[in-house]
Scaffold this motif. Structure first.
Motif, PDB file in Angstrom:
ATOM      1  N   GLU A   4     -13.221  44.770 -43.371  1.00  0.00           N
ATOM      2  CA  GLU A   4     -13.117  44.103 -42.072  1.00  0.00           C
ATOM      3  C   GLU A   4     -11.773  43.403 -41.913  1.00  0.00           C
ATOM      4  O   GLU A   4     -11.148  43.446 -40.846  1.00  0.00           O
ATOM      5  CB  GLU A   4     -14.250  43.089 -41.926  1.00  0.00           C
ATOM      6  N   LEU A   5     -11.298  42.764 -42.985  1.00  0.00           N
ATOM      7  CA  LEU A   5     -10.030  42.040 -42.922  1.00  0.00           C
ATOM      8  C   LEU A   5      -8.834  42.973 -42.719  1.00  0.00           C
ATOM      9  O   LEU A   5      -7.799  42.549 -42.205  1.00  0.00           O
ATOM     10  CB  LEU A   5      -9.830  41.217 -44.195  1.00  0.00           C
ATOM     11  N   LEU A   6      -8.978  44.230 -43.122  1.00  0.00           N
ATOM     12  CA  LEU A   6      -7.866  45.180 -42.995  1.00  0.00           C
ATOM     13  C   LEU A   6      -7.982  46.066 -41.760  1.00  0.00           C
ATOM     14  O   LEU A   6      -7.199  46.998 -41.596  1.00  0.00           O
ATOM     15  CB  LEU A   6      -7.783  46.053 -44.250  1.00  0.00           C
ATOM     16  N   GLU A   7      -8.909  45.746 -40.895  1.00  0.00           N
ATOM     17  CA  GLU A   7      -9.080  46.544 -39.672  1.00  0.00           C
ATOM     18  C   GLU A   7      -7.817  46.460 -38.810  1.00  0.00           C
ATOM     19  O   GLU A   7      -7.303  45.381 -38.518  1.00  0.00           O
ATOM     20  CB  GLU A   7     -10.289  46.038 -38.884  1.00  0.00           C
ATOM     21  N   GLY A   8      -7.297  47.611 -38.410  1.00  0.00           N
ATOM     22  CA  GLY A   8      -6.124  47.665 -37.550  1.00  0.00           C
ATOM     23  C   GLY A   8      -4.806  47.433 -38.255  1.00  0.00           C
ATOM     24  O   GLY A   8      -3.774  47.288 -37.599  1.00  0.00           O
ATOM     25  N   ILE A   9      -4.809  47.438 -39.585  1.00  0.00           N
ATOM     26  CA  ILE A   9      -3.613  47.133 -40.367  1.00  0.00           C
ATOM     27  C   ILE A   9      -2.915  48.415 -40.813  1.00  0.00           C
ATOM     28  O   ILE A   9      -3.550  49.386 -41.208  1.00  0.00           O
ATOM     29  CB  ILE A   9      -4.000  46.270 -41.594  1.00  0.00           C
ATOM     30  N   ASP A  10      -1.573  48.406 -40.746  1.00  0.00           N
ATOM     31  CA  ASP A  10      -0.777  49.569 -41.147  1.00  0.00           C
ATOM     32  C   ASP A  10      -0.334  49.513 -42.600  1.00  0.00           C
ATOM     33  O   ASP A  10      -0.056  50.560 -43.208  1.00  0.00           O
ATOM     34  CB  ASP A  10       0.476  49.680 -40.269  1.00  0.00           C
ATOM     35  N   LEU A  11      -0.242  48.312 -43.169  1.00  0.00           N
ATOM     36  CA  LEU A  11       0.284  48.162 -44.522  1.00  0.00           C
ATOM     37  C   LEU A  11      -0.185  46.828 -45.098  1.00  0.00           C
ATOM     38  O   LEU A  11      -0.251  45.829 -44.372  1.00  0.00           O
ATOM     39  CB  LEU A  11       1.817  48.234 -44.499  1.00  0.00           C
ATOM     40  N   VAL A  12      -0.506  46.828 -46.393  1.00  0.00           N
ATOM     41  CA  VAL A  12      -0.964  45.615 -47.066  1.00  0.00           C
ATOM     42  C   VAL A  12       0.079  45.166 -48.079  1.00  0.00           C
ATOM     43  O   VAL A  12       0.598  45.981 -48.860  1.00  0.00           O
ATOM     44  CB  VAL A  12      -2.317  45.845 -47.774  1.00  0.00           C
ATOM     45  N   LEU A  13       0.376  43.873 -48.066  1.00  0.00           N
ATOM     46  CA  LEU A  13       1.334  43.275 -49.003  1.00  0.00           C
ATOM     47  C   LEU A  13       0.584  42.367 -49.964  1.00  0.00           C
ATOM     48  O   LEU A  13      -0.179  41.493 -49.559  1.00  0.00           O
ATOM     49  CB  LEU A  13       2.395  42.489 -48.235  1.00  0.00           C
ATOM     50  N   ASP A  14       0.843  42.566 -51.247  1.00  0.00           N
ATOM     51  CA  ASP A  14       0.141  41.858 -52.313  1.00  0.00           C
ATOM     52  C   ASP A  14       0.824  40.523 -52.616  1.00  0.00           C
ATOM     53  O   ASP A  14       1.918  40.484 -53.150  1.00  0.00           O
ATOM     54  CB  ASP A  14       0.127  42.758 -53.557  1.00  0.00           C
TER      55      ASP A  14
END
Length: 337
Positions: free
Chosen positions: A112-122
């Motif tokens: 749910e938190l990554l909905e609509g996201i193009d890229l994740v940064l750690d």
């Protein structure tokens, strides 16, 4: 836009078209500590259209040495890092859409938190959460810019579903040997370098410069002047994430309801539901030595010497112990099971 991003747009590989792509992109930063604050500053200043960031913690004095968005006023207020960061970032670039989320990223809410996201940064500080991000990103087909920093050492890699192996292929089982920023320390320049590697790879991906992406894991020791680059190679066929597509971190386990924050002398208990902080202030006030509260959290100093930190989402930190039995006893005594 011309004036704000003029120097970035004059960089030919980005240009006007790349800037337009950035303005239409959405990234999520998980963890707003040392890495996360640098990453957020880069993404917001670069003009990424939506920057969502998620963090479960609040600002403490020991953060200020390396967590660049915070100051002593944030410590005094006791605000969550996500809230304090949002206040600073809005003053940096009002054109960017910011979404600050005060929460723990878990198997229950990661997708749910990554909905609509193009890229994740750690921006995290532990492999438990990194494996979770790795698994959810590969399940959803979202690139994952990994980074880590401890002592004078740093590492970074860009994992892209369908193009590279995943984090589990390179590091099947993580054992830090107990080394965290809280146990062996960290120097701030390492953080800046790692986050800059991550941010640069993120910009390449978002503007479509895929031929320029670095396809290796970089590790370095800034103090002893060591640098090593390992090619990512091919995905491991039997990898439980990108090979067998089982995504083990997305299978919630009972023990995940209680976790020790390594090196922090704290145990986090997930809780059973939302907490009304005003109600709990009234309930704990007669028993606590001291209570401090704001709209985002409540801290109660206990007669036993430990501290409870309550969050509206139901999480409770038991600070002053890393013993699960002791934490559960105090939780049961003051919060109830």
């Amino acid at each position: 836009m011309e004036e704000r991003y003029s120097r970035q747009m004059r960089f030919a590989p980005i240009g006007e078209e790349g800037q337009r792509k950035l303005s239409q992109s959405a990234v999520c930063i998980v963890g707003m500590g040392a890495l996360g604050t640098v990453l957020a500053s880069h993404m917001v200043r670069a003009g990424v259209g939506l920057v969502r960031f998620v963090d479960r913690d609040y600002v403490e004095m020991s953060n200020l040495q390396r967590q660049m968005l915070y100051d002593e006023d944030d410590v005094a207020s006791g605000y969550p890092k996500a809230v304090a960061a949002e206040k600073k970032l809005r003053r940096i670039n009002s054109d960017v859409r910011l979404e600050a989320v005060v929460a723990d990223v878990t198997a229950h809410n990661a997708e749910e938190l990554l909905e609509g996201i193009d890229l994740v940064l750690d921006g995290t500080d532990n492999f438990q959460t990194r494996y979770l991000l790795n698994d959810v990103c590969f399940k959803l087909g979202i690139p994952f810019a990994y980074g880590g920093a401890v002592s004078a050492r740093g590492m970074s890699a860009m994992f892209v579903p369908g193009s590279t192996p995943c984090l589990r292929c390179l590091i099947p089982a993580a054992d830090s040997g107990g080394e965290t920023c809280d146990t062996v320390g960290v120097i701030a320049p390492v953080v800046d370098i790692v986050a800059s590697y991550q941010a640069a790879e993120a910009l390449k991906y978002l503007v479509g410069a895929h031929e320029k992406r670095r396809r290796s894991l970089v590790t370095f020791d800034l103090w002893d002047n060591h640098y090593f680059e390992m090619k990512l190679g091919q995905p491991v066929p039997d990898c439980p994430c990108c090979g067998r597509k089982e995504y083990p971190a997305l299978n919630p386990k009972e023990q995940d309801e209680m976790i020790s924050l390594c090196g922090r002398g704290s145990v986090q208990i997930a809780g059973k539901g939302p907490l009304d902080l005003e109600r709990w202030r009234q309930r704990l006030e007669p028993a606590a030595v001291k209570i401090k509260a704001n709209p985002y959290l409540l801290r109660a100093e206990l007669p036993e010497g430990e501290r409870l930190v309550l969050f509206p989402d139901g999480r409770v930190l038991v600070q002053g112990t890393d013993d699960f039995a002791r934490a559960r006893t105090l939780y049961a005594r003051y919060i109830g099971l």
